[in-house]
Design a protein around this motif. Structure first.
Motif, PDB file in Angstrom:
ATOM      1  N   GLY A   1       0.906  -1.339  -0.127  1.00  0.00           N
ATOM      2  CA  GLY A   1       0.292   0.123   0.199  1.00  0.00           C
ATOM      3  C   GLY A   1       0.508   1.410  -0.237  1.00  0.00           C
ATOM      4  N   GLU A   2       1.861   1.075  -0.123  1.00  0.00           N
ATOM      5  CA  GLU A   2       3.130   1.967  -0.162  1.00  0.00           C
ATOM      6  C   GLU A   2       2.961   3.222  -0.947  1.00  0.00           C
ATOM      7  OE1 GLU A   2       5.204   5.400   0.406  1.00  0.00           O
ATOM      8  OE2 GLU A   2       4.856   3.565   2.150  1.00  0.00           O
ATOM      9  N   PHE A   3       3.049   4.614  -0.884  1.00  0.00           N
ATOM     10  CA  PHE A   3       2.612   5.399  -2.036  1.00  0.00           C
ATOM     11  C   PHE A   3       3.591   6.580  -2.049  1.00  0.00           C
ATOM     12  CE2 PHE A   3       0.577   9.499  -4.034  1.00  0.00           C
ATOM     13  CZ  PHE A   3       0.012   8.653  -4.788  1.00  0.00           C
ATOM     14  N   GLY A   4       3.640   7.381  -1.391  1.00  0.00           N
ATOM     15  CA  GLY A   4       4.554   8.193  -0.960  1.00  0.00           C
ATOM     16  C   GLY A   4       5.679   7.953  -1.237  1.00  0.00           C
ATOM     17  N   ALA A   5       6.498   7.199  -0.979  1.00  0.00           N
ATOM     18  CA  ALA A   5       7.975   7.214  -1.335  1.00  0.00           C
ATOM     19  C   ALA A   5       7.981   6.828  -2.491  1.00  0.00           C
ATOM     20  CB  ALA A   5       8.339   6.462  -0.029  1.00  0.00           C
ATOM     21  N   VAL A   6       7.255   5.536  -2.513  1.00  0.00           N
ATOM     22  CA  VAL A   6       7.235   5.257  -3.889  1.00  0.00           C
ATOM     23  C   VAL A   6       6.807   5.905  -5.529  1.00  0.00           C
ATOM     24  CG1 VAL A   6       6.014   3.377  -5.514  1.00  0.00           C
ATOM     25  CG2 VAL A   6       7.292   3.191  -2.881  1.00  0.00           C
ATOM     26  N   SER A   7       6.128   7.050  -5.045  1.00  0.00           N
ATOM     27  CA  SER A   7       5.540   8.189  -6.359  1.00  0.00           C
ATOM     28  C   SER A   7       6.991   8.600  -6.371  1.00  0.00           C
ATOM     29  CB  SER A   7       4.132   8.776  -5.766  1.00  0.00           C
ATOM     30  OG  SER A   7       4.728   9.568  -4.097  1.00  0.00           O
ATOM     31  N   ILE A   8       7.314   9.114  -5.766  1.00  0.00           N
ATOM     32  CA  ILE A   8       9.063   9.790  -5.583  1.00  0.00           C
ATOM     33  C   ILE A   8      10.436   9.231  -6.603  1.00  0.00           C
ATOM     34  CG2 ILE A   8      10.794  11.429  -5.014  1.00  0.00           C
ATOM     35  CD1 ILE A   8       8.243  12.081  -4.482  1.00  0.00           C
ATOM     36  N   VAL A   9      10.457   8.472  -6.721  1.00  0.00           N
ATOM     37  CA  VAL A   9      11.653   7.010  -6.949  1.00  0.00           C
ATOM     38  C   VAL A   9      11.423   6.968  -7.844  1.00  0.00           C
ATOM     39  CG1 VAL A   9      12.345   7.277  -4.440  1.00  0.00           C
ATOM     40  CG2 VAL A   9      11.337   5.278  -5.344  1.00  0.00           C
ATOM     41  N   SER A  10       9.300   6.262  -8.109  1.00  0.00           N
ATOM     42  CA  SER A  10       9.472   5.515  -9.659  1.00  0.00           C
ATOM     43  C   SER A  10       9.464   5.983 -11.001  1.00  0.00           C
ATOM     44  CB  SER A  10       8.378   5.055  -8.818  1.00  0.00           C
ATOM     45  OG  SER A  10       7.118   5.390  -9.059  1.00  0.00           O
ATOM     46  N   GLY A  11       9.330   7.460 -11.109  1.00  0.00           N
ATOM     47  CA  GLY A  11       8.866   8.106 -11.681  1.00  0.00           C
ATOM     48  C   GLY A  11       8.162   8.073 -12.394  1.00  0.00           C
ATOM     49  N   ASN A  12       6.638   6.653 -11.926  1.00  0.00           N
ATOM     50  CA  ASN A  12       5.272   6.847 -12.508  1.00  0.00           C
ATOM     51  C   ASN A  12       5.150   6.758 -13.441  1.00  0.00           C
ATOM     52  OD1 ASN A  12       2.473   6.178 -11.599  1.00  0.00           O
ATOM     53  ND2 ASN A  12       1.905   8.249 -10.845  1.00  0.00           N
TER      54      ASN A  12
END
Length: 296
Positions: free
Chosen positions: A217-228
């Motif tokens: 369910g992680e959103f914040g950190a992954v949204s920064i490092v993944s490029g989405n």
């Protein structure tokens, strides 16, 4: 005559029927509004266009990729954090050393830092303009906007979950059983597998369940490092946001129902593990059976 001599129990705060019933009613009302209602809306909206549309959304290639990337991230991050949590709990509860309090504080850091801040920090460490970015780029290694960055960010935000479940339990258990097993000739690994692990297994499983739920369910950190990047680096929570931004609210609710189902499964697993742990908490661990094979 005093209350002690009369055998009457002193009244507790909130024992009055009116106050107790009102308090229970307020709590139930809040639970209905803030927990049950949102979950119900997710289920209703997910199937608002029928089962075929729900199935089409779930089987869409981008959605399937997001689900697969989320599962893959969990399969990597959860075992690593489990090993880290067991090692950290063992070090802090079974050994005395300088910097013990500092290590405890460092383990707690991910709980006190916003995941978005953690993601930005990874940009300044592994990004092209970061500390190790140029060296990684020259070596052909891509950390950010790829699977490694997603896994690292997920590991950071979930690092304390297993350790926090084990440390209080292992502190309460003390070191007597391990020291007794060692004195009877058991090796360190045998002591851990035969004495320590059986006493912490339910707390360990509980921590793993919570860690897995948070990774998925992680959103914040992954949204920064993944490029989405759609279909490449977006996990399921990020894909839900993309669907909503595309004005596909029903599709977003359909994808969100997967995470909601995961939350319900996590809740059931949490209750079952708590019951199992409570039923075995007061059972002593015997050393005779654990060391008989070693001494035979």
């Amino acid at each position: 005559m005093s209350q002690a001599t009369s055998g009457r129990r002193p009244p507790r705060v909130g024992d009055a029927p009116l106050f107790k019933n009102a308090l229970i009613g307020v709590v139930l009302l809040l639970v209905l509004f803030f927990v049950v209602a949102p979950l119900a809306v997710i289920g209703i909206e997910a199937f608002s266009r029928g089962v075929p549309y729900f199935a089409a959304t779930i089987t869409d290639p981008d959605t399937r990729h997001a689900i697969g990337l989320t599962v893959l991230t969990a399969l990597i991050a959860v075992p690593v954090n489990t090993i880290f949590g067991v090692a950290a709990a063992w070090a802090l509860t079974k050994h005395d050393f300088r910097g013990k309090r500092l290590l405890t504080i460092l383990i707690e850091i991910p709980f006190s830092i916003s995941p978005v801040v953690a993601g930005v920090a990874y940009l300044f460490v592994y990004g092209l303009q970061g500390i190790f970015g140029p060296a990684l780029d020259s070596a052909g290694l891509k950390i950010l906007f790829a699977l490694p960055g997603i896994v690292l960010a997920s590991m950071f935000v979930t690092a304390p979950f297993v350790a926090r479940e084990l440390i209080p339990l292992m502190q309460a258990q003390g070191r007597d059983l391990e020291e007794a097993a060692t004195s009877l000739g058991a090796s360190g690994m045998r002591t851990f597998l035969s004495v320590t692990l059986p006493n912490i297994k339910w707390a360990l499983l509980y921590g793993v369940v919570l860690c897995n739920a948070r990774v998925m369910g992680e959103f914040g950190a992954v949204s920064i490092v993944s490029g989405n990047i759609r279909g490449q680096t977006n996990t399921l929570p990020l894909h839900i946001e993309l669907l909503y931004q595309d004005y596909n609210a029903v599709g977003a609710f359909a994808a969100a129902s997967i995470l909601a189902t995961l939350a319900l499964v996590t809740l059931v697993a949490k209750v079952l593990l708590e019951r199992q742990g409570a039923g075995r908490r007061n059972r002593p661990t015997t050393l005779a059976g654990n060391t008989s094979e070693k001494n035979s």
